[in-house]
Write a protein that holds these residues in place. Structure first.
Motif, PDB file in Angstrom:
ATOM      1  N   ASN A   1      -9.123   1.926   5.150  1.00 54.38           N
ATOM      2  CA  ASN A   1      -8.713   2.302   6.395  1.00 54.38           C
ATOM      3  C   ASN A   1      -7.401   1.228   6.971  1.00 54.38           C
ATOM      4  N   LEU A   2      -6.850   1.882   7.617  1.00 55.07           N
ATOM      5  CA  LEU A   2      -5.832   0.739   9.022  1.00 55.07           C
ATOM      6  C   LEU A   2      -6.250   2.074  10.025  1.00 55.07           C
TER       7      LEU A   2
ATOM      8  N   ALA B   1       4.816   9.433   5.467  1.00 54.78           N
ATOM      9  CA  ALA B   1       5.256  10.024   4.737  1.00 54.78           C
ATOM     10  C   ALA B   1       3.928  10.370   3.669  1.00 54.78           C
ATOM     11  N   SER B   2       4.077  10.990   2.356  1.00 50.30           N
ATOM     12  CA  SER B   2       2.355  11.069   1.097  1.00 50.30           C
ATOM     13  C   SER B   2       3.351  10.218   0.914  1.00 50.30           C
ATOM     14  N   GLN B   3       2.860   9.388   0.359  1.00 53.34           N
ATOM     15  CA  GLN B   3       3.420   7.627  -0.946  1.00 53.34           C
ATOM     16  C   GLN B   3       4.606   6.611   0.030  1.00 53.34           C
ATOM     17  N   GLN B   4       4.801   6.715   1.695  1.00 61.15           N
ATOM     18  CA  GLN B   4       5.671   5.508   1.800  1.00 61.15           C
ATOM     19  C   GLN B   4       4.443   4.444   1.548  1.00 61.15           C
ATOM     20  N   GLY B   5       5.676   3.527   1.692  1.00 62.78           N
ATOM     21  CA  GLY B   5       5.124   2.064   1.665  1.00 62.78           C
ATOM     22  C   GLY B   5       5.025   1.927   2.520  1.00 62.78           C
ATOM     23  N   ILE B   6       3.736   0.538   2.746  1.00 66.18           N
ATOM     24  CA  ILE B   6       3.381   0.051   4.049  1.00 66.18           C
ATOM     25  C   ILE B   6       2.964  -1.293   3.960  1.00 66.18           C
TER      26      ILE B   6
ATOM     27  N   CYS C   1       0.738  -1.435  -0.011  1.00 68.58           N
ATOM     28  CA  CYS C   1       0.017   0.211  -0.010  1.00 68.58           C
ATOM     29  C   CYS C   1       1.131   1.227  -0.054  1.00 68.58           C
ATOM     30  N   SER C   2       0.594   1.899  -0.156  1.00 73.43           N
ATOM     31  CA  SER C   2       0.686   3.834  -0.353  1.00 73.43           C
ATOM     32  C   SER C   2      -0.085   4.429   0.525  1.00 73.43           C
ATOM     33  N   TYR C   3       0.667   5.258   1.435  1.00 74.22           N
ATOM     34  CA  TYR C   3       0.359   5.927   2.689  1.00 74.22           C
ATOM     35  C   TYR C   3      -0.273   6.964   1.916  1.00 74.22           C
ATOM     36  N   LEU C   4      -1.520   7.532   2.326  1.00 72.85           N
ATOM     37  CA  LEU C   4      -2.327   8.872   1.228  1.00 72.85           C
ATOM     38  C   LEU C   4      -3.254  10.423   2.225  1.00 72.85           C
TER      39      LEU C   4
ATOM     40  N   VAL D   1      -5.303   5.695   9.568  1.00 69.77           N
ATOM     41  CA  VAL D   1      -4.927   6.605   8.230  1.00 69.77           C
ATOM     42  C   VAL D   1      -5.067   5.823   7.041  1.00 69.77           C
ATOM     43  N   CYS D   2      -5.736   5.893   6.087  1.00 67.08           N
ATOM     44  CA  CYS D   2      -6.210   6.010   4.463  1.00 67.08           C
ATOM     45  C   CYS D   2      -4.963   5.614   3.930  1.00 67.08           C
ATOM     46  N   VAL D   3      -5.215   4.317   2.997  1.00 69.06           N
ATOM     47  CA  VAL D   3      -3.852   4.041   1.990  1.00 69.06           C
ATOM     48  C   VAL D   3      -4.538   3.417   1.350  1.00 69.06           C
ATOM     49  N   SER D   4      -3.498   2.976   0.224  1.00 66.19           N
ATOM     50  CA  SER D   4      -3.868   3.091  -1.038  1.00 66.19           C
ATOM     51  C   SER D   4      -3.226   1.627  -1.628  1.00 66.19           C
ATOM     52  N   ALA D   5      -4.369   0.729  -1.528  1.00 62.08           N
ATOM     53  CA  ALA D   5      -4.312  -0.873  -1.343  1.00 62.08           C
ATOM     54  C   ALA D   5      -3.563  -1.729  -2.848  1.00 62.08           C
TER      55      ALA D   5
END
Length: 377
Positions: free
Chosen positions: A199-200, A214-219, A175-178, A185-189
């Protein structure tokens, strides 16, 4: 003779009925059959065509209009597809790119340049307009966002981005942090064909990670529950849930870190070119209780931790040292002055998930560097 061209001619004739008198008047006044340019719209594209006098008899003017070619529209990209691109602009937020094969433009956010956020500012400086980029992964077709980070990660493992229909309980998703909210936090999988918003929640993350993204950080998250009726997916990013005490991800992160370090050293003029294991001439700058500082190459600072210092050291003394590590963010080196005691070699007895004793040489936000007490690995 094709049906498409016939339809286009018919369309053009109807469209120009309202402007025919104007065109005729201009041609008759100027006696120049190539003077007027007429604009019309076809399938949301604007064309300028040139009317040419084909025949004029008894005051009747016959015009001929050129027919524009119809270009096929490139198929939209799906999440997980790889492309080759070229850098068109470098800005603090990332890289603007163009994809020649798709005739499309895109963007690489700075956080998508590396798995290590601390290196991304230095990595961004290594890219120039015109640079070719391979194995970029599409992470959002709607936003035309691409990733170096995810492309390398999936390629290295020979893995593919899962489709949304393949997501199951236990699935691991990148995912990428949004955005952050009070309790989540909202992420894009990364799922194909389009990314999935998840939603995480705070209680599903390590305590020290909450809201420090950070913006677009990998999770990396693991799916823990799926409610098909409410169309909701619950995920966890806790270390114990995601990694299951496997060190493969840690090894991958370190390999990518080293690769990025090499790129920065090769392409950045303000970063020292010294590499791991290189012998260098040093000048002692300061001596403290637990460490000493030296200068290398005249202006690069080096740190010597206590158990790598000589028994007797004086400020201004010339000494010979061995580079243990180069910190490209701070442009400093970790130096050992006990070269005769350090003979680095591969530890053939070391295996993944086995234990060994080691001493810490250096650490930062990304990792700790240690030297094993056996074989100096």
């Amino acid at each position: 003779n094709s049906p498409t061209k016939n339809r286009m001619r018919f369309f053009v004739i109807i469209l120009f009925l309202n402007v025919t008198m104007m065109v005729l008047r201009e041609i008759q006044m100027n006696y120049n059959p190539t003077a007027p340019l007429v604009t019309f719209v076809y399938t949301k594209q604007t064309f300028k065509v040139l009317p040419v006098v084909e025949k004029m008899e008894n005051g009747i003017l016959r015009l001929k209009f050129s027919v524009p070619e119809v270009h096929s529209v490139a198929r939209p990209l799906n999440v997980g597809e790889y492309v080759a691109a070229q850098v068109t602009q470098n800005i603090p937020q990332g890289l603007h790119i163009t994809i020649p094969r798709k005739n499309q433009k895109g963007f690489i956010p700075v956080a998508h340049l590396s798995c290590s956020l601390s290196l991304t500012p230095q990595l961004l400086d290594t890219y120039n307009v015109g640079d070719d980029l391979d194995d970029l992964m599409c992470v959002s077709a709607d936003d035309k966002t691409f990733s170096v980070r995810e492309g390398r990660r999936f390629k290295l493992r020979g893995a593919q981005v899962p489709s949304s229909s393949d997501v199951r309980v236990g699935s691991l998703l990148r995912c990428s942090y949004l955005k952050s909210y009070n309790q989540r936090v909202c992420v894009s999988a990364l799922v194909a064909p389009k990314p999935m918003l998840l939603n995480l929640y705070n209680n599903e993350m390590d305590v020290e990670s909450n809201r420090k993204f950070a913006s677009q950080q990998g999770i990396t998250v693991r799916v823990t529950r799926i409610n098909n009726d409410r169309k909701r997916i619950k995920v966890s990013a806790r270390t114990t849930d995601v990694y299951d005490w496997s060190l493969e991800d840690a090894v991958y992160e370190l390999e990518q870190y080293l690769s990025d370090i090499r790129r920065i050293q090769e392409r950045s003029s303000h970063v020292t070119k010294c590499c791991l294991g290189q012998q260098v001439d040093c000048t002692v700058k300061t001596v403290a209780k637990d460490y000493a500082t030296v200068t290398v190459e005249g202006d690069v600072e080096g740190i010597v931790v206590k158990h790598h210092c000589l028994a007797k050291m004086e400020v201004g003394a010339e000494v010979r040292g061995l580079v243990l590590w180069v910190d490209v963010q701070k442009n400093l080196m970790i130096i050992s002055l006990k070269m005769d005691q350090l003979n680095f070699k591969h530890d053939s007895k070391a295996h993944l998930n086995t234990s060994t004793e080691a001493s810490v040489l250096y650490f930062n936000d990304d990792f700790a560097m240690v030297i094993t007490k056996s074989n100096h690995a």
